[in-house]
Design an enzyme around this catalytic site. Structure first.
Site, PDB file in Angstrom:
ATOM      1  CE  LYS A 196      -8.002   0.002   3.766  1.00 16.20           C
ATOM      2  NZ  LYS A 196      -7.004   0.864   4.456  1.00 16.20           N
ATOM      3  CD  GLU A 230      -2.708   1.001   2.654  1.00 15.42           C
ATOM      4  OE1 GLU A 230      -3.824   1.513   2.671  1.00 15.42           O
ATOM      5  OE2 GLU A 230      -2.223   0.394   3.644  1.00 15.42           O
ATOM      6  CB  CYS A 277      -4.101  -2.044   4.664  1.00 13.45           C
ATOM      7  SG  CYS A 277      -3.222  -1.585   6.188  1.00 13.45           S
TER       8      CYS A 277
END
Length: 359
Positions: free
Chosen positions: A175, A102, A213
């Site tokens: 995301k 990321e 993440c």
């Protein structure tokens, strides 16, 4: 060889996931069928769909891969030079695919910096990485890019981009779970808009479950990617906070590997990113796990690439020896990951995606 995998992996047939042959998984040693599987708008579970065993049969080919740990700064040119160096090292080691973390292209030090550098996926920063893939003949997993947000909104998307060896974007994932955790000084929703689609994309390493993440804390997501949509390699590129990294990072990664019988690859940011502004630090400890939960690589606090093997026969034998997909009892505990239809099965299209709100 690594070159064989790169050549096979770059072939594109452009078929949708609902058109795949009954065997489910393509043999990446021969002419590859390149599938991208956007999974449609998130919605409550409906009717149960076939289990993993009906979608996955043949083992993927053996693949050599590299996972990168780096310390991005607030300068895109500096970060590209780092990524380019690591990509060339991976190519020289015979890898077919490289996984970047990321914020690989930019890590801001002040509010507003990420929004200021955000671009569409056809912008000049991303084009440099597409050229890098073409130059090296590598597939690239670009684990979190500052993509320009929706019109009229100053916020951005945190987008994971999969690029094939010809320099084409074959999948992008925005995301879903935004990291609003004030106790570590991070409230991601102030600068980012959540996505609303799941993505699985085929690659020389097998079908990739594409996430970012904080997503790794939500096991239902990975069950759906695996047991409904056929993922075999779960990607969790991260810039994990120090406090939560020390407490939870390795445990969460290993759990996702074991409970889904998948490879897990978690490229990571490490160390202090900038000498000015917030001087943010990331936990590091980029790691890869096999479907049995064994650690294949852990970079600790060292930047650089780690090379490891993805073995399709190990994945297949793990699932044969303990067929968890056939043992699940959604008839008793309800719901389950098998109920959401694919985008190609009648889900809403992109035109009204902006109307969905997330908190």
């Amino acid at each position: 060889s690594g070159q064989d995998h790169r050549t096979a992996g770059s072939a594109r047939a452009g078929r949708r996931v609902d058109e795949q042959p009954a065997g489910g998984v393509r043999n990446m040693r021969g002419p590859a069928v390149h599938l991208v599987r956007p999974v449609g708008r998130l919605q409550p579970a409906q009717v149960a769909a076939p289990l993993m065993s009906t979608r996955i049969s043949a083992a993927i080919a053996h693949c050599k891969a590299a996972m990168v740990q780096m310390t991005s700064v607030n300068d895109t040119a500096t970060n590209f030079a780092t990524c380019s160096r690591y990509a060339h090292e991976a190519r020289d080691s015979g890898c077919s695919i490289v996984f970047f973390p990321e914020n690989f292209s930019f890590m801001g030090s002040r509010p507003g910096e990420a929004q200021a550098v955000a671009e569409p996926l056809d912008g000049p920063v991303m084009r440099r990485y597409l050229n890098l893939a073409r130059e090296t003949g590598l597939w690239l997993s670009l684990g979190g890019f500052q993509e320009q947000g929706p019109a009229g909104d100053s916020r951005i998307y945190n987008t994971h981009v999969i690029v094939d060896a010809t320099g084409e974007i074959v999948a992008s994932y925005r995301k879903i779970h935004l990291y609003d955790a004030p106790f570590v000084g991070l409230v991601e929703s102030r600068q980012a808009v959540a996505g609303d689609r799941l993505v699985v994309a085929d690659s020389p390493a097998g079908p990739l479950g594409v996430t970012i993440c904080y997503d790794l804390r939500f096991p239902e997501l990975y069950q759906k990617l695996t047991f409904l949509h056929g993922a075999q390699v779960l990607l969790m590129p991260s810039a994990f906070a120090m406090k939560t990294g020390e407490a939870h990072w390795e445990t969460l990664l290993r759990c996702r590997a074991i409970e889904n019988q998948c490879y897990v690859v978690a490229a990571a940011q490490v160390g202090q990113h900038n000498t000015d502004g917030n001087k943010r630090c990331s936990w590091g400890h980029a790691a890869a796990f096999d479907p049995w939960g064994s650690c294949l690589a852990n970079l600790g606090t060292q930047p650089g690439p780690a090379v490891f093997d993805i073995d399709g026969e190990l994945l297949a034998s793990t699932r044969r020896n303990m067929p968890m997909d056939r043992h699940r009892r959604y008839d008793i505990y309800g719901g389950g990951p098998h109920g959401a239809p694919l985008a190609s099965e009648g889900g809403p299209g992109d035109a009204d995606a902006a109307s969905i709100g997330f908190g």
